[in-house]
Design a protein around this motif. Structure first.
Motif, PDB file in Angstrom:
ATOM      1  N   LEU A 227      27.341  39.281  45.067  1.00  0.00           N
ATOM      2  CA  LEU A 227      27.483  39.003  46.499  1.00  0.00           C
ATOM      3  C   LEU A 227      27.276  37.512  46.789  1.00  0.00           C
ATOM      4  CD1 LEU A 227      25.757  41.902  48.485  1.00  0.00           C
ATOM      5  CD2 LEU A 227      28.133  41.143  48.620  1.00  0.00           C
TER       6      LEU A 227
ATOM      7  N   MET B 127      36.793  38.444  42.212  1.00  0.00           N
ATOM      8  CA  MET B 127      35.523  39.053  41.833  1.00  0.00           C
ATOM      9  C   MET B 127      35.739  40.233  40.885  1.00  0.00           C
ATOM     10  SD  MET B 127      33.444  37.038  43.160  1.00  0.00           S
ATOM     11  CE  MET B 127      32.017  37.924  42.555  1.00  0.00           C
TER      12      MET B 127
ATOM     13  N   ILE C 290      39.497  36.876  47.482  1.00  0.00           N
ATOM     14  CA  ILE C 290      38.123  36.848  46.958  1.00  0.00           C
ATOM     15  C   ILE C 290      37.812  38.135  46.209  1.00  0.00           C
ATOM     16  CG2 ILE C 290      35.694  36.880  47.649  1.00  0.00           C
ATOM     17  CD1 ILE C 290      36.418  34.924  49.879  1.00  0.00           C
ATOM     18  N   MET C 291      38.227  39.270  46.766  1.00  0.00           N
ATOM     19  CA  MET C 291      37.984  40.545  46.091  1.00  0.00           C
ATOM     20  C   MET C 291      38.681  40.583  44.728  1.00  0.00           C
ATOM     21  SD  MET C 291      38.793  44.421  47.360  1.00  0.00           S
ATOM     22  CE  MET C 291      37.556  44.403  48.658  1.00  0.00           C
TER      23      MET C 291
ATOM     24  N   THR D  83      39.800  29.426  41.013  1.00  0.00           N
ATOM     25  CA  THR D  83      38.993  29.271  42.230  1.00  0.00           C
ATOM     26  C   THR D  83      39.774  28.555  43.316  1.00  0.00           C
ATOM     27  OG1 THR D  83      36.963  29.176  40.910  1.00  0.00           O
ATOM     28  CG2 THR D  83      36.860  28.333  43.157  1.00  0.00           C
TER      29      THR D  83
ATOM     30  N   GLY E 126      33.128  41.250  49.207  1.00  0.00           N
ATOM     31  CA  GLY E 126      32.394  41.185  47.938  1.00  0.00           C
ATOM     32  C   GLY E 126      31.543  42.407  47.679  1.00  0.00           C
TER      33      GLY E 126
ATOM     34  N   GLU F   7      27.917  35.050  44.744  1.00  0.00           N
ATOM     35  CA  GLU F   7      29.117  34.350  44.289  1.00  0.00           C
ATOM     36  C   GLU F   7      30.250  34.508  45.293  1.00  0.00           C
ATOM     37  OE1 GLU F   7      30.234  35.293  40.309  1.00  0.00           O
ATOM     38  OE2 GLU F   7      28.204  35.006  39.509  1.00  0.00           O
ATOM     39  N   SER F   8      30.415  35.706  45.842  1.00  0.00           N
ATOM     40  CA  SER F   8      31.453  35.933  46.829  1.00  0.00           C
ATOM     41  C   SER F   8      31.216  35.097  48.082  1.00  0.00           C
ATOM     42  CB  SER F   8      31.509  37.418  47.184  1.00  0.00           C
ATOM     43  OG  SER F   8      32.466  37.664  48.187  1.00  0.00           O
TER      44      SER F   8
ATOM     45  N   SER G 204      33.552  32.002  49.676  1.00  0.00           N
ATOM     46  CA  SER G 204      34.063  32.035  51.042  1.00  0.00           C
ATOM     47  C   SER G 204      33.515  30.875  51.869  1.00  0.00           C
ATOM     48  CB  SER G 204      33.717  33.361  51.709  1.00  0.00           C
ATOM     49  OG  SER G 204      32.315  33.560  51.757  1.00  0.00           O
TER      50      SER G 204
ATOM     51  N   THR H  62      42.218  30.808  44.908  1.00  0.00           N
ATOM     52  CA  THR H  62      41.524  31.767  45.770  1.00  0.00           C
ATOM     53  C   THR H  62      41.110  31.126  47.086  1.00  0.00           C
ATOM     54  OG1 THR H  62      40.658  32.866  43.802  1.00  0.00           O
ATOM     55  CG2 THR H  62      39.599  33.378  45.888  1.00  0.00           C
TER      56      THR H  62
ATOM     57  N   GLY I  96      33.163  36.949  53.075  1.00  0.00           N
ATOM     58  CA  GLY I  96      32.697  36.952  51.689  1.00  0.00           C
ATOM     59  C   GLY I  96      31.825  38.153  51.384  1.00  0.00           C
TER      60      GLY I  96
END
Length: 417
Positions: free
Chosen positions: A343, A314, A310-311, A27, A398, A345-346, A350, A30, A394
């Motif tokens: 979504l 995920m 982020i992508m 994390t 996401g 979580e994304s 962000s 990221t 995000g």
């Protein structure tokens, strides 16, 4: 219904935070892209906003509707050559302009006095001494703290009176109560009739016009300075003239007319410079627009890199939680529920990166300000916009992982180890 939806989203946020804490290193890596991207942009925008406000203050102190004419300094043989055709900037230039140019509403003039000694019975000062017309204070937006300003009668009778800037007042009269006291400028005694307001600290120059230095200056009547102070041979009678324009007059066109008049009076010698504060403001605004565009591009690239990160995380999360997704589907979770969770979580990732980036950016701006001595100013709009853009990134990056997780076949997902 609203309460159920709120509980679902709250549970999703709590689960997202739990996943982030469970994979701390991944994390953190990221978040770095978002943190550095947002932090750098916030820091630069804060410094840029501070510089813009300082520049605007200095330009406004000259007067947006004013024209400023400065004597161009020359020495030696060059000065002698110029004086064959021009006597330099003078009071006669003002008289001619007021008589022939109807768009001029008012004027002020100033002449700096060479100081050999400036003191009182309480102290000494290194302040500059300026001979000015009474209108100088209004056209320069200077405010009075105590006493009074110079008047037309002071000019007419060559009175030896002075108005002090706040720093000059403290140097000359550390015990206070400067008004009514006397100071000696070179070999002449002057009575203090007023002290200016503290105003803004610092001083600078724009296009050769010194602004912001009035705090450490002493102002005396211009007529008194020209009559009773000593100046070099062939020196300009005035250092600066400021013309206030009437309402609705374009400063650039007015500057052309003033230039044409002065050029004829000075024998086509360019021994003066005309500064148009309105043009300086427009130029500064264009420069700031370019700066903002560059910052937007930098922010876009940084957020793009952060969004890709982020992508990736995920997609990796989907592989790790495939069996969990299958179990949730088997227990009745819909594709919409799965997509919403990913979504959330994304967005949490962000938004966290954005918030930390904002903090880093503000701290970095303070460090830059302390190290370089540059002013900073916080733009609440820019900070909120950065956070909203981060959340939009995000969502945008996401969507694909969320759809991919939602479309997993529950039977296949349950069979995955």
């Amino acid at each position: 219904m609203m309460q159920d939806t709120f509980r679902q989203y709250r549970a999703g946020v709590v689960q997202a935070l739990g996943e982030m804490l469970h994979h701390k290193l991944r994390t953190a890596l990221t978040l770095l892209g978002m943190i550095f991207g947002v932090g750098a942009v916030i820091a630069m925008l804060s410094v840029g906003e501070g510089a813009e406000r300082e520049a605007l203050k200095m330009i406004e102190s000259m007067g947006i509707k004013n024209l400023v004419v400065n004597a161009r300094p020359s020495e030696g043989e060059a000065l002698k050559t110029v004086r064959e055709h021009s006597i330099g900037l003078s009071l006669r230039d003002i008289e001619s302009a007021m008589e022939t140019l109807p768009f001029i509403e008012a004027y002020s003039a100033g002449k700096q006095v060479k100081v050999f000694g400036l003191f009182s019975v309480q102290g000494r000062s290194d302040a500059l001494v300026q001979g000015v017309t009474p209108s100088y204070f209004d056209l320069s937006a200077l405010k009075l703290a105590e006493g009074r300003l110079l008047s037309a009668e002071d000019e007419q009778h060559f009175r030896q009176l002075a108005v002090l800037g706040p720093e000059a007042a403290r140097s000359l009269f550390p015990q206070g109560d400067a008004v009514g006291q006397r100071i000696k400028i070179n070999h002449q005694w002057f009575s203090v009739v007023g002290v200016l307001d503290e105003g803004e600290k610092g001083k600078s120059a724009i296009a050769g016009v010194k602004v912001g230095g009035e705090r450490n200056q002493v102002f005396i009547p211009l007529a008194t300075a020209l009559k009773k102070m000593q100046f070099k041979p062939l020196e300009d009678e005035l250092d600066t003239i400021k013309f206030a324009l009437k309402e609705g007059i374009a400063p650039s066109l007015a500057a052309q007319s003033v230039d044409h008049l002065l050029s004829r009076r000075h024998g086509n010698e360019q021994d003066y410079d005309i500064v148009v504060p309105a043009d300086l403001l427009a130029q500064h605004q264009r420069t700031q627009q370019i700066f903002n565009i560059v910052m937007a591009c930098v922010a876009g690239i940084s957020l793009l890199v952060g969004g890709i990160g982020i992508m990736n995380i995920m997609l990796a999360t989907i592989l790790e939680r495939t069996s969990e997704i299958g179990l949730l589907r088997a227990l009745g979770a819909t594709q919409k529920d799965i997509a919403r969770q990913f979504l959330i979580e994304s967005m949490v990732i962000s938004a966290t990166g954005g918030l930390i980036g904002i903090g880093v950016g503000l701290l970095l701006a303070l460090v830059i300000s302390a190290a370089a001595g540059w002013p900073v100013a916080w733009s609440v709009f820019a900070i909120l916009l950065s956070l909203l853009v981060c959340m939009a990134v995000g969502i945008g990056f996401g969507l694909y992982p969320a759809k991919k997780a939602a479309r997993l076949d529950p039977i296949v997902a349950l069979q995955r180890d």
